[in-house]
Scaffold this motif. Sequence first.
Motif, PDB file in Angstrom:
ATOM      1  N   GLY A 171     -14.985   2.714 -25.356  1.00  0.00           N
ATOM      2  CA  GLY A 171     -14.364   1.669 -26.144  1.00  0.00           C
ATOM      3  C   GLY A 171     -15.299   0.974 -27.110  1.00  0.00           C
ATOM      4  N   THR A 172     -16.271   0.239 -26.596  1.00  0.00           N
ATOM      5  CA  THR A 172     -17.036  -0.650 -27.466  1.00  0.00           C
ATOM      6  C   THR A 172     -17.964   0.102 -28.398  1.00  0.00           C
ATOM      7  OG1 THR A 172     -18.952  -0.927 -25.994  1.00  0.00           O
ATOM      8  CG2 THR A 172     -17.043  -2.351 -25.612  1.00  0.00           C
ATOM      9  N   GLY A 173     -18.471   1.254 -27.976  1.00  0.00           N
ATOM     10  CA  GLY A 173     -19.435   1.969 -28.803  1.00  0.00           C
ATOM     11  C   GLY A 173     -20.768   1.270 -28.905  1.00  0.00           C
ATOM     12  N   THR A 174     -21.017   0.305 -28.039  1.00  0.00           N
ATOM     13  CA  THR A 174     -22.254  -0.468 -28.125  1.00  0.00           C
ATOM     14  C   THR A 174     -23.492   0.394 -27.930  1.00  0.00           C
ATOM     15  OG1 THR A 174     -23.340  -2.503 -27.338  1.00  0.00           O
ATOM     16  CG2 THR A 174     -22.270  -1.115 -25.671  1.00  0.00           C
ATOM     17  N   GLU A 175     -23.308   1.582 -27.342  1.00  0.00           N
ATOM     18  CA  GLU A 175     -24.425   2.516 -27.181  1.00  0.00           C
ATOM     19  C   GLU A 175     -24.917   3.050 -28.515  1.00  0.00           C
ATOM     20  OE1 GLU A 175     -20.571   4.878 -26.901  1.00  0.00           O
ATOM     21  OE2 GLU A 175     -21.328   3.007 -26.019  1.00  0.00           O
ATOM     22  N   GLY A 176     -24.145   2.834 -29.594  1.00  0.00           N
ATOM     23  CA  GLY A 176     -24.492   3.381 -30.898  1.00  0.00           C
ATOM     24  C   GLY A 176     -24.876   2.353 -31.937  1.00  0.00           C
ATOM     25  N   ASN A 177     -25.140   1.109 -31.516  1.00  0.00           N
ATOM     26  CA  ASN A 177     -25.548   0.088 -32.491  1.00  0.00           C
ATOM     27  C   ASN A 177     -26.425  -0.970 -31.837  1.00  0.00           C
ATOM     28  OD1 ASN A 177     -23.803  -2.055 -31.402  1.00  0.00           O
ATOM     29  ND2 ASN A 177     -22.101  -0.904 -32.284  1.00  0.00           N
ATOM     30  N   ALA A 178     -26.848  -1.942 -32.627  1.00  0.00           N
ATOM     31  CA  ALA A 178     -27.804  -2.956 -32.157  1.00  0.00           C
ATOM     32  C   ALA A 178     -27.153  -4.263 -31.745  1.00  0.00           C
ATOM     33  CB  ALA A 178     -28.836  -3.244 -33.254  1.00  0.00           C
ATOM     34  N   THR A 179     -25.844  -4.366 -31.836  1.00  0.00           N
ATOM     35  CA  THR A 179     -25.165  -5.648 -31.653  1.00  0.00           C
ATOM     36  C   THR A 179     -24.822  -5.907 -30.186  1.00  0.00           C
ATOM     37  OG1 THR A 179     -24.212  -5.504 -33.860  1.00  0.00           O
ATOM     38  CG2 THR A 179     -23.155  -7.020 -32.316  1.00  0.00           C
ATOM     39  N   ALA A 180     -25.046  -7.137 -29.762  1.00  0.00           N
ATOM     40  CA  ALA A 180     -24.590  -7.622 -28.457  1.00  0.00           C
ATOM     41  C   ALA A 180     -23.632  -8.779 -28.702  1.00  0.00           C
ATOM     42  CB  ALA A 180     -25.771  -8.099 -27.612  1.00  0.00           C
ATOM     43  N   VAL A 181     -22.467  -8.728 -28.074  1.00  0.00           N
ATOM     44  CA  VAL A 181     -21.490  -9.811 -28.212  1.00  0.00           C
ATOM     45  C   VAL A 181     -21.609 -10.713 -26.981  1.00  0.00           C
ATOM     46  CG1 VAL A 181     -19.059 -10.415 -28.446  1.00  0.00           C
ATOM     47  CG2 VAL A 181     -19.958  -8.372 -29.586  1.00  0.00           C
ATOM     48  N   ILE A 182     -21.995 -11.948 -27.198  1.00  0.00           N
ATOM     49  CA  ILE A 182     -22.298 -12.885 -26.119  1.00  0.00           C
ATOM     50  C   ILE A 182     -21.537 -14.189 -26.343  1.00  0.00           C
ATOM     51  CG2 ILE A 182     -24.127 -14.132 -24.888  1.00  0.00           C
ATOM     52  CD1 ILE A 182     -24.414 -11.096 -24.677  1.00  0.00           C
ATOM     53  N   THR A 183     -21.065 -14.788 -25.256  1.00  0.00           N
ATOM     54  CA  THR A 183     -20.349 -16.058 -25.316  1.00  0.00           C
ATOM     55  C   THR A 183     -21.251 -17.193 -24.849  1.00  0.00           C
ATOM     56  OG1 THR A 183     -18.197 -14.998 -24.926  1.00  0.00           O
ATOM     57  CG2 THR A 183     -18.370 -17.346 -24.430  1.00  0.00           C
ATOM     58  N   ASN A 184     -21.268 -18.267 -25.611  1.00  0.00           N
ATOM     59  CA  ASN A 184     -21.954 -19.493 -25.223  1.00  0.00           C
ATOM     60  C   ASN A 184     -20.933 -20.364 -24.485  1.00  0.00           C
ATOM     61  OD1 ASN A 184     -23.123 -22.079 -25.102  1.00  0.00           O
ATOM     62  ND2 ASN A 184     -24.266 -21.746 -26.999  1.00  0.00           N
ATOM     63  N   GLU A 185     -21.107 -20.503 -23.181  1.00  0.00           N
ATOM     64  CA  GLU A 185     -20.130 -21.234 -22.368  1.00  0.00           C
ATOM     65  C   GLU A 185     -19.999 -22.686 -22.816  1.00  0.00           C
ATOM     66  OE1 GLU A 185     -23.001 -19.652 -21.470  1.00  0.00           O
ATOM     67  OE2 GLU A 185     -22.980 -19.375 -19.297  1.00  0.00           O
ATOM     68  N   ALA A 186     -21.092 -23.259 -23.305  1.00  0.00           N
ATOM     69  CA  ALA A 186     -21.083 -24.682 -23.658  1.00  0.00           C
ATOM     70  C   ALA A 186     -20.286 -24.957 -24.924  1.00  0.00           C
ATOM     71  CB  ALA A 186     -22.525 -25.179 -23.828  1.00  0.00           C
ATOM     72  N   THR A 187     -20.266 -24.004 -25.868  1.00  0.00           N
ATOM     73  CA  THR A 187     -19.617 -24.241 -27.157  1.00  0.00           C
ATOM     74  C   THR A 187     -18.353 -23.410 -27.350  1.00  0.00           C
ATOM     75  OG1 THR A 187     -20.883 -22.517 -28.284  1.00  0.00           O
ATOM     76  CG2 THR A 187     -21.869 -24.728 -28.185  1.00  0.00           C
TER      77      THR A 187
ATOM     78  N   SER B 207     -13.323  13.346 -22.861  1.00  0.00           N
ATOM     79  CA  SER B 207     -14.537  13.686 -23.614  1.00  0.00           C
ATOM     80  C   SER B 207     -14.397  13.300 -25.076  1.00  0.00           C
ATOM     81  CB  SER B 207     -14.817  15.188 -23.492  1.00  0.00           C
ATOM     82  OG  SER B 207     -15.099  15.550 -22.156  1.00  0.00           O
ATOM     83  N   ASN B 208     -13.243  13.593 -25.652  1.00  0.00           N
ATOM     84  CA  ASN B 208     -13.026  13.245 -27.049  1.00  0.00           C
ATOM     85  C   ASN B 208     -13.008  11.735 -27.260  1.00  0.00           C
ATOM     86  OD1 ASN B 208     -12.876  15.883 -28.085  1.00  0.00           O
ATOM     87  ND2 ASN B 208     -10.748  16.085 -27.438  1.00  0.00           N
ATOM     88  N   MET B 209     -12.428  11.004 -26.309  1.00  0.00           N
ATOM     89  CA  MET B 209     -12.417   9.548 -26.436  1.00  0.00           C
ATOM     90  C   MET B 209     -13.828   8.974 -26.314  1.00  0.00           C
ATOM     91  SD  MET B 209      -9.551   8.372 -27.295  1.00  0.00           S
ATOM     92  CE  MET B 209     -10.148   6.690 -27.136  1.00  0.00           C
ATOM     93  N   ALA B 210     -14.652   9.540 -25.453  1.00  0.00           N
ATOM     94  CA  ALA B 210     -16.032   9.065 -25.319  1.00  0.00           C
ATOM     95  C   ALA B 210     -16.784   9.230 -26.636  1.00  0.00           C
ATOM     96  CB  ALA B 210     -16.743   9.809 -24.193  1.00  0.00           C
ATOM     97  N   TRP B 211     -16.595  10.392 -27.276  1.00  0.00           N
ATOM     98  CA  TRP B 211     -17.260  10.600 -28.563  1.00  0.00           C
ATOM     99  C   TRP B 211     -16.640   9.711 -29.640  1.00  0.00           C
ATOM    100  CZ3 TRP B 211     -21.122  11.059 -31.300  1.00  0.00           C
ATOM    101  CH2 TRP B 211     -21.126  11.583 -32.588  1.00  0.00           C
ATOM    102  N   GLY B 212     -15.320   9.546 -29.644  1.00  0.00           N
ATOM    103  CA  GLY B 212     -14.678   8.668 -30.614  1.00  0.00           C
ATOM    104  C   GLY B 212     -15.182   7.241 -30.504  1.00  0.00           C
ATOM    105  N   ALA B 213     -15.399   6.780 -29.272  1.00  0.00           N
ATOM    106  CA  ALA B 213     -15.910   5.423 -29.077  1.00  0.00           C
ATOM    107  C   ALA B 213     -17.327   5.285 -29.604  1.00  0.00           C
ATOM    108  CB  ALA B 213     -15.855   5.055 -27.593  1.00  0.00           C
ATOM    109  N   THR B 214     -18.161   6.294 -29.351  1.00  0.00           N
ATOM    110  CA  THR B 214     -19.537   6.253 -29.854  1.00  0.00           C
ATOM    111  C   THR B 214     -19.548   6.275 -31.381  1.00  0.00           C
ATOM    112  OG1 THR B 214     -20.358   7.335 -27.860  1.00  0.00           O
ATOM    113  CG2 THR B 214     -21.787   7.382 -29.784  1.00  0.00           C
ATOM    114  N   LEU B 215     -18.679   7.101 -31.981  1.00  0.00           N
ATOM    115  CA  LEU B 215     -18.542   7.088 -33.435  1.00  0.00           C
ATOM    116  C   LEU B 215     -18.171   5.688 -33.927  1.00  0.00           C
ATOM    117  CD1 LEU B 215     -16.603  10.362 -34.393  1.00  0.00           C
ATOM    118  CD2 LEU B 215     -18.856   9.646 -35.237  1.00  0.00           C
ATOM    119  N   GLY B 216     -17.239   5.026 -33.220  1.00  0.00           N
ATOM    120  CA  GLY B 216     -16.839   3.681 -33.605  1.00  0.00           C
ATOM    121  C   GLY B 216     -17.998   2.709 -33.584  1.00  0.00           C
ATOM    122  N   GLY B 217     -18.857   2.829 -32.574  1.00  0.00           N
ATOM    123  CA  GLY B 217     -20.029   1.964 -32.517  1.00  0.00           C
ATOM    124  C   GLY B 217     -20.996   2.225 -33.646  1.00  0.00           C
ATOM    125  N   MET B 218     -21.171   3.485 -33.984  1.00  0.00           N
ATOM    126  CA  MET B 218     -22.077   3.843 -35.069  1.00  0.00           C
ATOM    127  C   MET B 218     -21.557   3.371 -36.420  1.00  0.00           C
ATOM    128  SD  MET B 218     -22.971   7.692 -33.728  1.00  0.00           S
ATOM    129  CE  MET B 218     -23.705   8.208 -35.276  1.00  0.00           C
TER     130      MET B 218
END
Length: 389
Positions: free
Chosen positions: A145-161, A243-254
Amino acid sequence: MDSFSFQIPTQIHVGRGKIQDLRNVKLPGKKPVIVTSGTSIKKFGYLDTLRIILSELQIESVIFDSVVQNPTKRNVEEIVEVFRENQCDFLIGFGGGSSIDAAKAAAAMLTNEGDLWDYVQIGTGKRKAFVHDPIPLIAIPTTAGTGTEGNATAVITNEATGEKVGIGCCFPRISLVDPELTINISPKYTAFQGFDALFHCMEAFIAKKAIPISNPLALDGVKIIFNNLATAVNHGENMDARSNMAWGATLGGMVICLSSCTTAHNIEHSLSGIKPAVVHGAGLIIISSAFHRLGAKRIPEKYAALADAIGISMPNQTIQEKAHAFLDAFEQLKFDCGVGKLCLRDYGFLESDFDEIIEKSHVIAGGAFSRDLYEITDSDLRTMLLESF
């Protein structure tokens, strides 16, 4: 052609059984913290598999298994503490996008002073730049899904704000994309994750930052996901679809690394920042019909190209007819995957929440609203929310 530049330095291994490639790659240290959310990877034996491989390589490991669904700033701080207390020297992000994102942010904070929000470029962030390279990270996704394995971005939540933001902080050194690790994902979450990947590809193509190298990858990702997502949802044992979805997700991250996401992601981050129970993919699905209807009106040529990519264009169709054909196919895919009726009310939102959602969308966006090829006004946002209600 305009000039452009890009960089994706991660070494990516894709295919069934690729977790076993840990035996063959050059590991960046001798003692990792394995960052995960815990439950599923223990239940299905994936964590045992990883630890056996590491043990055979005489690699001692430490487990951090408390990452939450929308990973928090506190999660990152806890990983940093565990890493230092146990004198570890690299990280393994193992699980869904939440686990890998939390590991990415921790990797950056282990070598850079201060607070994570010092390095956030929007909202209450202090807009500093990371000075030092992060601790080495290996990413092993167990979702498609996220494709985060293919990019530098981390999505993080600040609980306080309540800010849920993307932080460009760390490319994985190595990513192992093994579709066999996704076989036990439930149909609902297969759909949520798969649509996240689809939206990455679609948005990267329709974004203003799209470049010649990102467009063919994005369109290929759209085609792959359209052809495989419903099968993966309804016949989860089908390894070809997985398998195809795993590659599609990595493509999405890239491709979102090469191009960008659009306002659709800003809106969803606002939704799940306000109500963390909102699963990212579900939030994107909820607002997707309204968002892409507007897009098809403003930039029909882009949606016509999406129709061409999935092979539904007919001879002699106009650009507008092709765009509408794509929207029809898109809506059908949602129903085929059992997520066609999701709405904001399902997660307890009220119309009185709209002002806050719009305000936070702007805060989260930073300059991202300028990444759409057409202007999106607050009136447009309110209409999208009403149509998604």
